[in-house]
Design a protein around this motif. Sequence first.
Motif, PDB file in Angstrom:
ATOM      1  N   LEU A  78      51.648  12.383  -1.219  1.00  0.00           N
ATOM      2  CA  LEU A  78      51.173  11.373  -2.166  1.00  0.00           C
ATOM      3  C   LEU A  78      49.714  11.029  -1.895  1.00  0.00           C
ATOM      4  N   ALA A  79      49.356  10.928  -0.614  1.00  0.00           N
ATOM      5  CA  ALA A  79      47.978  10.593  -0.255  1.00  0.00           C
ATOM      6  C   ALA A  79      47.011  11.684  -0.689  1.00  0.00           C
ATOM      7  N   ILE A  80      47.412  12.933  -0.539  1.00  0.00           N
ATOM      8  CA  ILE A  80      46.564  14.039  -0.985  1.00  0.00           C
ATOM      9  C   ILE A  80      46.368  13.976  -2.496  1.00  0.00           C
ATOM     10  N   ALA A  81      47.442  13.713  -3.219  1.00  0.00           N
ATOM     11  CA  ALA A  81      47.343  13.620  -4.681  1.00  0.00           C
ATOM     12  C   ALA A  81      46.429  12.471  -5.086  1.00  0.00           C
ATOM     13  N   ALA A  82      46.546  11.326  -4.391  1.00  0.00           N
ATOM     14  CA  ALA A  82      45.673  10.182  -4.692  1.00  0.00           C
ATOM     15  C   ALA A  82      44.219  10.531  -4.408  1.00  0.00           C
ATOM     16  N   ARG A  83      43.988  11.220  -3.302  1.00  0.00           N
ATOM     17  CA  ARG A  83      42.617  11.617  -2.947  1.00  0.00           C
ATOM     18  C   ARG A  83      42.032  12.561  -3.994  1.00  0.00           C
ATOM     19  N   GLU A  84      42.807  13.529  -4.429  1.00  0.00           N
ATOM     20  CA  GLU A  84      42.300  14.542  -5.347  1.00  0.00           C
ATOM     21  C   GLU A  84      42.075  13.991  -6.751  1.00  0.00           C
ATOM     22  N   THR A  85      42.766  12.931  -7.109  1.00  0.00           N
ATOM     23  CA  THR A  85      42.639  12.370  -8.457  1.00  0.00           C
ATOM     24  C   THR A  85      41.856  11.057  -8.475  1.00  0.00           C
ATOM     25  N   GLY A  86      41.554  10.502  -7.308  1.00  0.00           N
ATOM     26  CA  GLY A  86      40.753   9.289  -7.233  1.00  0.00           C
ATOM     27  C   GLY A  86      41.469   8.021  -7.626  1.00  0.00           C
ATOM     28  N   ILE A  87      42.805   7.991  -7.496  1.00  0.00           N
ATOM     29  CA  ILE A  87      43.530   6.776  -7.865  1.00  0.00           C
ATOM     30  C   ILE A  87      43.988   6.033  -6.613  1.00  0.00           C
ATOM     31  N   PRO A  88      44.098   4.706  -6.688  1.00  0.00           N
ATOM     32  CA  PRO A  88      44.565   3.919  -5.540  1.00  0.00           C
ATOM     33  C   PRO A  88      46.015   4.242  -5.191  1.00  0.00           C
ATOM     34  N   PRO A 115      40.684   9.280   3.301  1.00  0.00           N
ATOM     35  CA  PRO A 115      39.822   8.384   4.095  1.00  0.00           C
ATOM     36  C   PRO A 115      38.933   7.458   3.287  1.00  0.00           C
ATOM     37  N   HIS A 116      38.612   7.822   2.060  1.00  0.00           N
ATOM     38  CA  HIS A 116      37.690   7.004   1.272  1.00  0.00           C
ATOM     39  C   HIS A 116      38.372   6.336   0.072  1.00  0.00           C
ATOM     40  N   GLY A 117      39.683   6.463  -0.030  1.00  0.00           N
ATOM     41  CA  GLY A 117      40.401   5.910  -1.172  1.00  0.00           C
ATOM     42  C   GLY A 117      40.752   4.447  -1.002  1.00  0.00           C
ATOM     43  N   PHE A 118      41.242   3.846  -2.096  1.00  0.00           N
ATOM     44  CA  PHE A 118      41.715   2.456  -2.078  1.00  0.00           C
ATOM     45  C   PHE A 118      43.182   2.487  -1.665  1.00  0.00           C
ATOM     46  N   VAL A 119      43.470   1.948  -0.470  1.00  0.00           N
ATOM     47  CA  VAL A 119      44.817   2.007   0.104  1.00  0.00           C
ATOM     48  C   VAL A 119      45.347   0.591   0.294  1.00  0.00           C
ATOM     49  N   MET A 120      46.608   0.380  -0.087  1.00  0.00           N
ATOM     50  CA  MET A 120      47.256  -0.918   0.044  1.00  0.00           C
ATOM     51  C   MET A 120      48.387  -0.841   1.061  1.00  0.00           C
ATOM     52  N   ALA A 121      48.406  -1.789   2.000  1.00  0.00           N
ATOM     53  CA  ALA A 121      49.519  -1.926   2.935  1.00  0.00           C
ATOM     54  C   ALA A 121      50.595  -2.783   2.279  1.00  0.00           C
ATOM     55  N   ASN A 122      51.853  -2.485   2.585  1.00  0.00           N
ATOM     56  CA  ASN A 122      52.960  -3.183   1.939  1.00  0.00           C
ATOM     57  C   ASN A 122      53.877  -3.804   2.990  1.00  0.00           C
ATOM     58  N   VAL A 123      54.124  -5.114   2.837  1.00  0.00           N
ATOM     59  CA  VAL A 123      55.012  -5.827   3.766  1.00  0.00           C
ATOM     60  C   VAL A 123      55.964  -6.702   2.965  1.00  0.00           C
ATOM     61  N   ASN A 124      57.012  -7.201   3.646  1.00  0.00           N
ATOM     62  CA  ASN A 124      57.905  -8.130   2.964  1.00  0.00           C
ATOM     63  C   ASN A 124      57.466  -9.569   3.220  1.00  0.00           C
ATOM     64  N   ALA A 125      58.107 -10.490   2.542  1.00  0.00           N
ATOM     65  CA  ALA A 125      57.667 -11.890   2.578  1.00  0.00           C
ATOM     66  C   ALA A 125      58.066 -12.603   3.861  1.00  0.00           C
ATOM     67  N   THR A 126      58.771 -11.920   4.759  1.00  0.00           N
ATOM     68  CA  THR A 126      59.127 -12.529   6.038  1.00  0.00           C
ATOM     69  C   THR A 126      58.217 -12.052   7.164  1.00  0.00           C
ATOM     70  N   ALA A 127      57.268 -11.175   6.857  1.00  0.00           N
ATOM     71  CA  ALA A 127      56.385 -10.642   7.891  1.00  0.00           C
ATOM     72  C   ALA A 127      55.538 -11.757   8.496  1.00  0.00           C
ATOM     73  N   SER A 128      55.355 -11.698   9.799  1.00  0.00           N
ATOM     74  CA  SER A 128      54.502 -12.673  10.467  1.00  0.00           C
ATOM     75  C   SER A 128      53.037 -12.312  10.233  1.00  0.00           C
ATOM     76  N   LEU A 129      52.163 -13.264  10.464  1.00  0.00           N
ATOM     77  CA  LEU A 129      50.742 -13.007  10.291  1.00  0.00           C
ATOM     78  C   LEU A 129      50.268 -11.900  11.236  1.00  0.00           C
ATOM     79  N   ASP A 130      50.802 -11.883  12.448  1.00  0.00           N
ATOM     80  CA  ASP A 130      50.438 -10.821  13.388  1.00  0.00           C
ATOM     81  C   ASP A 130      50.865  -9.454  12.851  1.00  0.00           C
ATOM     82  N   GLN A 131      52.062  -9.358  12.296  1.00  0.00           N
ATOM     83  CA  GLN A 131      52.526  -8.090  11.733  1.00  0.00           C
ATOM     84  C   GLN A 131      51.668  -7.663  10.550  1.00  0.00           C
ATOM     85  N   VAL A 132      51.325  -8.613   9.715  1.00  0.00           N
ATOM     86  CA  VAL A 132      50.491  -8.312   8.553  1.00  0.00           C
ATOM     87  C   VAL A 132      49.144  -7.748   8.999  1.00  0.00           C
TER      88      VAL A 132
END
Length: 365
Positions: A78-88, A115-132
């Motif tokens: 998926l990351a390779i496809a995002a890199r090659e097409t320029g989508i987040p 390495p240069h793409g827009f990447v989002m980390a995903n967590v649940n609503a119970t994650a601690s600030l340290d985990q985030v």
Amino acid sequence: MIADRKDDHVRHAVNQRSADTAANDFDCVTFVHHALAGIDSDDVSLAVDVAGKQWATPLYVNAMTGGSAKTGEINRKLAIAARETGIPIATGSMSAYFRDPAVADTYRVLRQENPHGFVMANVNATASLDQVRRAIDLLEADALQIHLNAVQEVVMPEGDRSFGSWPRQIEHITANVPVPVIVKEVGFGLSRQTVTWLRDAGVSVADVGGRGGTNFARIENERRPAADFAFIESWGQSTPNCLLDSAGLDGIGIAASGGIRSPLDIARALALGADATGVAGAFLDTIVRQDTDALVTQIRTWLDQLRQILTVLGARTPAELAGCDLLITGDVATFCALRGIDVAALAHRSPRWHESNDRGGVIHE
């Protein structure tokens, strides 16, 4: 156990796509065709502003997976496809990483391959600030997704049963992380009241994540020995309903995911007020059943086709689709009537193009 669950989710999600009917509430949304409204394709830009950044397209790869060897390989593709097409791109829930740091590379691969793409980390609503913060650091993330999945959790045999702390934790995270926060549902929709609360809590973008795509209540029910939660599989609001319900809210970006099947659905979602659209199931299906090259081709084809749809509609940008005339019918019209939403106005919102637009095309003698 977590790795097995992640692999189960992928297997059930792919099987669900082959079993599901193609129809969903996006079919209740139709553009009014104005035969002389078209513009030159070269005049169309697909760029959009999301979470304070400009994206080259209104399409992104939404959260899917991670946490096992198999899902790590899916994330790599998926990351390779995002890199090659320029989508987040967004990673799947990083809960497995918080419990077992040994699976970090199954998520980190999104940044390594992109390495240069827009990447989002995903967590649940119970994650601690340290985990985030660990999640953001691991991916060098440009934004944080917090997913809301209470319905999935109650059907999941080993799921959470306590959700009262979620609002307070979302506020705490939003106020203390260095990147924009995006809050998304996982397929059951966000109501106007929920989106309003998220806005007031400082969230940058609400991804409505409506019913119509991958159904996690069904997936978790299939993992239950007795499969005794089938009655809840139709829970929630569809993506078009969520977009119409949240129309006109200022101060928060709106993203649309859940049931996006084609470039036409992307255009419909943008016309209903979304700033961007996320796809997971359709892209996962391509990666699993075919390969990375096939997904790259699919994404490029979708973006080209989306550009041509904007060309025919006379929209120079995705944002201009919000001025196109729409006909709302069927179950979506019924939802709007019950929620007090005036759908008739949507059918008459475009300007008289021959008076308001400069059509300086070439005249052929």
